[in-house]
Design an enzyme around this catalytic site. Structure first.
Site, short mmCIF file in Angstrom:
data_model
loop_
_atom_site.label_atom_id
_atom_site.label_comp_id
_atom_site.label_asym_id
_atom_site.label_seq_id
_atom_site.Cartn_x
_atom_site.Cartn_y
_atom_site.Cartn_z
N SER A 1 35.83 28.69 29.21
CA SER A 1 35.83 28.72 30.67
C SER A 1 34.50 29.24 31.18
O SER A 1 33.79 29.99 30.48
CB SER A 1 36.95 29.64 31.17
OG SER A 1 36.84 29.93 32.54
N TYR A 56 40.84 38.11 31.46
CA TYR A 56 40.65 36.67 31.23
C TYR A 56 39.20 36.38 30.88
O TYR A 56 38.91 35.64 29.93
CB TYR A 56 41.07 35.88 32.47
CG TYR A 56 40.91 34.38 32.32
CD1 TYR A 56 41.86 33.64 31.63
CD2 TYR A 56 39.81 33.71 32.86
CE1 TYR A 56 41.72 32.27 31.48
CE2 TYR A 56 39.66 32.35 32.72
CZ TYR A 56 40.61 31.63 32.03
OH TYR A 56 40.45 30.27 31.87
#
Length: 264
Positions: A141, A154
């Site tokens: 990501s 995250y």
């Protein structure tokens, strides 16, 4: 590169994993689809078979190292895996008024996003190197490039898998095994729909799957999209850190806390 004939995908019951399964599904291809939701997994299996692929659907939790080791090797035995896509992941984060994440939510996220990747890839490194061929893809990501103040855990999980993929690439490609890191921006999935924020350059899961599939076919080391946001995030790495901190915290973002928990 040769077209893969056997592909294993984790997190295949929804989102990017589902879209990838359907993007690859075709006659002459065997798909091994892993996911926790057996009902949704069965639906993806039926849809992929309708496109001509042969499909094995295995309900399994990527956090379970022993179960994953058995499932992955059992899939590799009759249909040697040409491409493994470590896609399964969850998200958690903070509301605007919160200052810290729930430790239990953080550990549940790391169990899926980091250890789930390890549990997917580790069983195949030896067999692929022995065969002298294969491809490993890790879904990362943009959050792995620069920590986001609204998603600390995250961001940490994705930074870790980025480093893991980069480390594997330098070692395994000498043995004929390609390693590709996918650096994804906002993708419209049920997971990301829960995030309350502006999502610049958001793409559909089908568009994301097409970009990833094309990049993997070319053997790219890094498959990043959208390019404008990728370059902007790379730039943020070299700008003064506190300037970037202030810039990021100007945006209103609410990331729901995951309800996942690590079993004791």
């Amino acid at each position: 590169m040769q077209q893969p004939r056997a592909i294993l995908i984790t997190g295949a019951s929804s989102g990017i994993g589902r879209a990838l399964a359907l993007a690859y599904a075709a006659p002459g291809l065997h798909l091994t689809l892993l996911g926790r939701n057996s009902e949704r997994l069965a639906e993806v299996k039926a849809a992929a078979e309708a496109r001509g692929a042969t499909v094995s659907a295995i309900p399994v939790d990527v956090r379970d190292r022993v179960a994953m080791h058995g499932a992955v090797l059992a899939a590799d035995s009759p249909h040697p895996i040409d491409l493994v896509i470590a896609n399964a992941g969850i998200t958690t984060g903070l509301a605007d008024t919160a200052v810290s994440e729930d430790p239990e939510a953080v550990r549940a996220l790391l169990a899926t996003n980091l250890f789930g990747v390890l549990n997917t890839i580790e069983p195949l490194i030896g067999p692929m190197c022995t065969r002298g061929r294969g491809q490993i893809a890790v879904i990362g990501s943009l959050a792995g490039l620069r920590g986001l103040p609204f998603s600390p855990a995250y961001s940490a999980s994705k930074a870790a898998v980025h480093a893991y993929a980069e480390s594997l690439r330098g070692r395994l490609e000498r043995r004929g095994v390609l390693v590709s890191l996918v650096v994804a921006g906002f993708v419209k999935t049920p997971l990301n729909d829960s995030i309350d924020a502006v999502k610049p350059f958001e793409v559909s899961d089908v568009q994301a799957a097409t970009i990833i599939k094309n990049g993997l076919a070319r053997g790219r080391a890094v498959i990043a999209f959208p390019m404008a946001l990728y370059l902007a995030t790379r730039l943020a790495r070299i700008l003064p850190p506190r300037f970037v901190d202030r810039l990021f915290t100007r945006f209103s973002v609410n990331v729901p806390e995951t309800q996942e928990r690590v079993k004791s």
